[in-house]
Design a protein around this motif. Structure first.
Motif, PDB file in Angstrom:
ATOM      1  N   THR A  62      27.386  18.463  29.438  1.00  0.00           N
ATOM      2  CA  THR A  62      26.441  18.403  30.562  1.00  0.00           C
ATOM      3  C   THR A  62      25.376  17.372  30.206  1.00  0.00           C
ATOM      4  O   THR A  62      25.226  16.986  29.043  1.00  0.00           O
ATOM      5  CB  THR A  62      25.706  19.739  30.798  1.00  0.00           C
ATOM      6  N   TYR A  63      24.635  16.957  31.236  1.00  0.00           N
ATOM      7  CA  TYR A  63      23.498  16.043  31.060  1.00  0.00           C
ATOM      8  C   TYR A  63      23.884  14.695  30.453  1.00  0.00           C
ATOM      9  O   TYR A  63      23.043  13.988  29.913  1.00  0.00           O
ATOM     10  CB  TYR A  63      22.411  16.682  30.172  1.00  0.00           C
ATOM     11  N   GLY A  64      25.159  14.374  30.476  1.00  0.00           N
ATOM     12  CA  GLY A  64      25.581  13.093  29.902  1.00  0.00           C
ATOM     13  C   GLY A  64      25.680  13.107  28.383  1.00  0.00           C
ATOM     14  O   GLY A  64      25.961  12.079  27.760  1.00  0.00           O
ATOM     15  N   ASN A  65      25.497  14.282  27.784  1.00  0.00           N
ATOM     16  CA  ASN A  65      25.572  14.367  26.315  1.00  0.00           C
ATOM     17  C   ASN A  65      26.983  14.034  25.826  1.00  0.00           C
ATOM     18  O   ASN A  65      27.961  14.528  26.364  1.00  0.00           O
ATOM     19  CB  ASN A  65      25.202  15.775  25.837  1.00  0.00           C
ATOM     20  N   VAL A  67      28.662  11.355  26.023  1.00  0.00           N
ATOM     21  CA  VAL A  67      29.434  10.374  26.790  1.00  0.00           C
ATOM     22  C   VAL A  67      29.402   9.003  26.102  1.00  0.00           C
ATOM     23  O   VAL A  67      28.345   8.535  25.677  1.00  0.00           O
ATOM     24  CB  VAL A  67      28.901  10.256  28.241  1.00  0.00           C
ATOM     25  N   GLN A 118      38.777   8.687  30.216  1.00  0.00           N
ATOM     26  CA  GLN A 118      38.892   8.445  31.659  1.00  0.00           C
ATOM     27  C   GLN A 118      38.736   6.954  31.954  1.00  0.00           C
ATOM     28  O   GLN A 118      37.962   6.259  31.288  1.00  0.00           O
ATOM     29  CB  GLN A 118      37.773   9.227  32.367  1.00  0.00           C
ATOM     30  N   LYS A 119      39.497   6.504  32.931  1.00  0.00           N
ATOM     31  CA  LYS A 119      39.329   5.137  33.420  1.00  0.00           C
ATOM     32  C   LYS A 119      37.848   4.912  33.711  1.00  0.00           C
ATOM     33  O   LYS A 119      37.225   5.732  34.396  1.00  0.00           O
ATOM     34  CB  LYS A 119      40.134   4.953  34.717  1.00  0.00           C
ATOM     35  N   GLY A 120      37.287   3.858  33.205  1.00  0.00           N
ATOM     36  CA  GLY A 120      35.880   3.562  33.465  1.00  0.00           C
ATOM     37  C   GLY A 120      35.727   2.854  34.798  1.00  0.00           C
ATOM     38  O   GLY A 120      36.549   2.017  35.158  1.00  0.00           O
ATOM     39  N   LEU A 123      30.088   0.527  37.581  1.00  0.00           N
ATOM     40  CA  LEU A 123      29.149   1.018  38.595  1.00  0.00           C
ATOM     41  C   LEU A 123      28.357  -0.130  39.208  1.00  0.00           C
ATOM     42  O   LEU A 123      28.123  -1.161  38.564  1.00  0.00           O
ATOM     43  CB  LEU A 123      28.168   2.018  37.963  1.00  0.00           C
ATOM     44  N   ASP A 132      24.967   5.807  40.215  1.00  0.00           N
ATOM     45  CA  ASP A 132      26.022   6.538  40.915  1.00  0.00           C
ATOM     46  C   ASP A 132      25.357   7.518  41.865  1.00  0.00           C
ATOM     47  O   ASP A 132      24.136   7.462  42.078  1.00  0.00           O
ATOM     48  CB  ASP A 132      27.029   7.184  39.954  1.00  0.00           C
ATOM     49  N   ILE A 161      24.894   6.196  31.175  1.00  0.00           N
ATOM     50  CA  ILE A 161      24.897   7.433  31.960  1.00  0.00           C
ATOM     51  C   ILE A 161      23.700   7.426  32.914  1.00  0.00           C
ATOM     52  O   ILE A 161      22.645   6.881  32.603  1.00  0.00           O
ATOM     53  CB  ILE A 161      24.815   8.693  31.067  1.00  0.00           C
ATOM     54  N   THR A 162      23.881   8.053  34.067  1.00  0.00           N
ATOM     55  CA  THR A 162      22.814   8.044  35.077  1.00  0.00           C
ATOM     56  C   THR A 162      22.061   9.370  35.121  1.00  0.00           C
ATOM     57  O   THR A 162      21.138   9.518  35.924  1.00  0.00           O
ATOM     58  CB  THR A 162      23.419   7.802  36.470  1.00  0.00           C
ATOM     59  N   LEU A 229      33.743  11.122  39.610  1.00  0.00           N
ATOM     60  CA  LEU A 229      33.671  11.110  38.142  1.00  0.00           C
ATOM     61  C   LEU A 229      33.777  12.513  37.580  1.00  0.00           C
ATOM     62  O   LEU A 229      34.385  12.729  36.536  1.00  0.00           O
ATOM     63  CB  LEU A 229      32.362  10.478  37.675  1.00  0.00           C
ATOM     64  N   GLU A 230      33.148  13.448  38.248  1.00  0.00           N
ATOM     65  CA  GLU A 230      33.273  14.845  37.828  1.00  0.00           C
ATOM     66  C   GLU A 230      32.731  15.731  38.928  1.00  0.00           C
ATOM     67  O   GLU A 230      32.015  15.285  39.824  1.00  0.00           O
ATOM     68  CB  GLU A 230      32.513  15.114  36.516  1.00  0.00           C
TER      69      GLU A 230
HETATM   70  N1  LIG Z   1      34.730   7.137  34.277  1.00  0.00           N
HETATM   71  C1  LIG Z   1      33.469   6.760  34.344  1.00  0.00           C
HETATM   72  N2  LIG Z   1      33.142   5.507  34.765  1.00  0.00           N
HETATM   73  C2  LIG Z   1      31.846   5.120  34.854  1.00  0.00           C
HETATM   74  N3  LIG Z   1      30.808   5.896  34.525  1.00  0.00           N
HETATM   75  C3  LIG Z   1      31.061   7.147  34.084  1.00  0.00           C
HETATM   76  C4  LIG Z   1      32.398   7.645  33.975  1.00  0.00           C
HETATM   77  N4  LIG Z   1      32.341   8.918  33.521  1.00  0.00           N
HETATM   78  C5  LIG Z   1      31.036   9.196  33.355  1.00  0.00           C
HETATM   79  N5  LIG Z   1      30.247   8.142  33.675  1.00  0.00           N
HETATM   80  C6  LIG Z   1      28.776   8.078  33.607  1.00  0.00           C
HETATM   81  O1  LIG Z   1      28.310   9.094  32.742  1.00  0.00           O
HETATM   82  C7  LIG Z   1      27.592  10.103  33.481  1.00  0.00           C
HETATM   83  C8  LIG Z   1      27.884  11.465  32.883  1.00  0.00           C
HETATM   84  O2  LIG Z   1      29.275  11.751  32.955  1.00  0.00           O
HETATM   85  P1  LIG Z   1      29.810  13.088  33.602  1.00  0.00           P
HETATM   86  O3  LIG Z   1      31.292  13.009  33.628  1.00  0.00           O
HETATM   87  O4  LIG Z   1      29.133  13.311  34.906  1.00  0.00           O
HETATM   88  O5  LIG Z   1      29.387  14.202  32.540  1.00  0.00           O
HETATM   89  P2  LIG Z   1      28.151  15.235  32.512  1.00  0.00           P
HETATM   90  O6  LIG Z   1      28.771  16.561  32.782  1.00  0.00           O
HETATM   91  O7  LIG Z   1      27.587  15.138  31.153  1.00  0.00           O
HETATM   92  O8  LIG Z   1      27.190  14.851  33.604  1.00  0.00           O
HETATM   93  C9  LIG Z   1      28.046   9.918  34.926  1.00  0.00           C
HETATM   94  O9  LIG Z   1      27.091  10.393  35.852  1.00  0.00           O
HETATM   95  C10 LIG Z   1      28.197   8.400  34.996  1.00  0.00           C
HETATM   96  O10 LIG Z   1      26.936   7.772  35.128  1.00  0.00           O
END
Ligand SMILES: Nc1ncnc2c1ncn2[C@@H]1O[C@H](COP(=O)(O)OP(=O)(O)O)[C@@H](O)[C@H]1O
Ligand SMILES: [Mg+2]
Length: 264
Positions: A62-65, A67, A118-120, A123, A132, A161-162, A229-230
């Motif tokens: 969660t929270y982009g941790n 990533v 995951q495919k990037g 953004l 995003d 991460i956003t 993305l999720e």
């Molecule tokens: N496949 C992807 N391509 C581009 N950006 C990504 C991708 N996966 C994640 N991100 C960036 O990382 C952030 C966090 O990833 P996310 O999958 O939402 O996990 P979390 O549950 O930590 O929020 C996303 O909001 C986005 O900004």
């Protein structure tokens, strides 16, 4: 002891892998999901080969941790030199000359936990920061699904991460997308995002009937294609309070009270 907390009845799913599997069972939704696999060295090699840019993230993060992003990298000043791989996390970036070494570095960060690759998606940016979109989808008091709000999320400088908890800030999506789209194109994209939200919620409900709300992290790529993305099953509601149009949060709040997440 039994808790008379109605929020307990709202279903939450932590595993990104589990949610991905369910979502891609529906053909209409599959097209919106970037290819996702379990992280292994084999998959790392293949995914970089296919997609170039890839993201690596914890199944239950969660929270982009945790990533990370990885992409092939060429030295523009020495175009003849062999390709390297750039690993990014936080505001750091590291270069690796070979995939084996990259994998060793990634494995150390993963520390035997379950990670996905995951495919990037490249953004879109606002003042050179990636952004995003968070879409909120809620059960209405009439028990249908409705996409009730969107909010743009802009990454902190240099970050991949956003997330708000990762230093990101929120902005209205109109402001973020207007430099890219004509009013008509924007409206079309907006409608499609609303529809994608409802589709995703309906599909997840087939497996998890007590779902009441979801938050979709939506990426828009440079071709203005929508990607999921999720999907979050415990989405934050407070960011929507910041929108100028106060009717949006009023409705979000009203729906959340109806299904028991918020008090009146
Ligand atoms: N496949 C992807 N391509 C581009 N950006 C990504 C991708 N996966 C994640 N991100 C960036 O990382 C952030 C966090 O990833 P996310 O999958 O939402 O996990 P979390 O549950 O930590 O929020 C996303 O909001 C986005 O900004
Ligand atoms: Mg997220």
């Amino acid at each position: 002891m039994e808790r008379k907390d109605s929020q307990l009845a709202i279903q939450r799913i932590a595993s990104k892998w589990e949610k991905t599997i369910i979502l891609r069972q529906k053909e209409l939704i599959r097209a919106y999901i970037p290819e996702t696999r379990k992280y292994t060295f084999e998959h790392l090699k293949e995914m970089i080969d296919i997609h170039g840019l890839v993201y690596v993230k914890p199944d239950r993060g969660t929270y982009g941790n945790g990533v990370m992003s990885i992409e092939p990298w060429c030295d523009e000043l020495e175009p003849e030199s062999p390709v390297q791989y750039k690993l990014r996390f936080g505001i750091q970036s590291e270069l690796y000359p070979a995939l084996e070494e990259l994998h060793a570095a990634v494995s150390e960060r993963i520390d035997k936990k379950f990670y996905l690759i995951q495919k990037g998606i490249t953004l879109l940016t606002f003042r050179r920061r990636k952004f995003d979109i968070r879409a909120l989808v809620q059960k209405t008091p009439q028990k249908t699904w409705e996409t009730t709000g969107f909010i743009g999320r802009v990454a902190a400088q240099q970050k991949i991460i956003t997330n708000y908890h990762g230093g990101g800030s929120v902005m209205p999506i109109e402001e973020l997308l207007s430099p890219y789209l004509e009013a008509k194109e924007y409206l079309q994209l907006y409608k499609e995002m609303k529809q994608v939200g409802i589709l995703a919620a309906a599909q997840l409900t087939r497996k998890f009937p007590n779902l009441k709300e979801i938050g979709l992290d939506i990426a828009i790529d440079e071709q203005f294609k929508i990607w999921i993305l999720e999907v979050n099953t415990l989405p934050a509601l407070f960011p929507f309070k910041k929108l100028q149009n106060k009717d949006i949060y009023k409705k979000i709040h009203r729906y959340a009270v109806a299904y028991g997440r918020l008090k009146k």
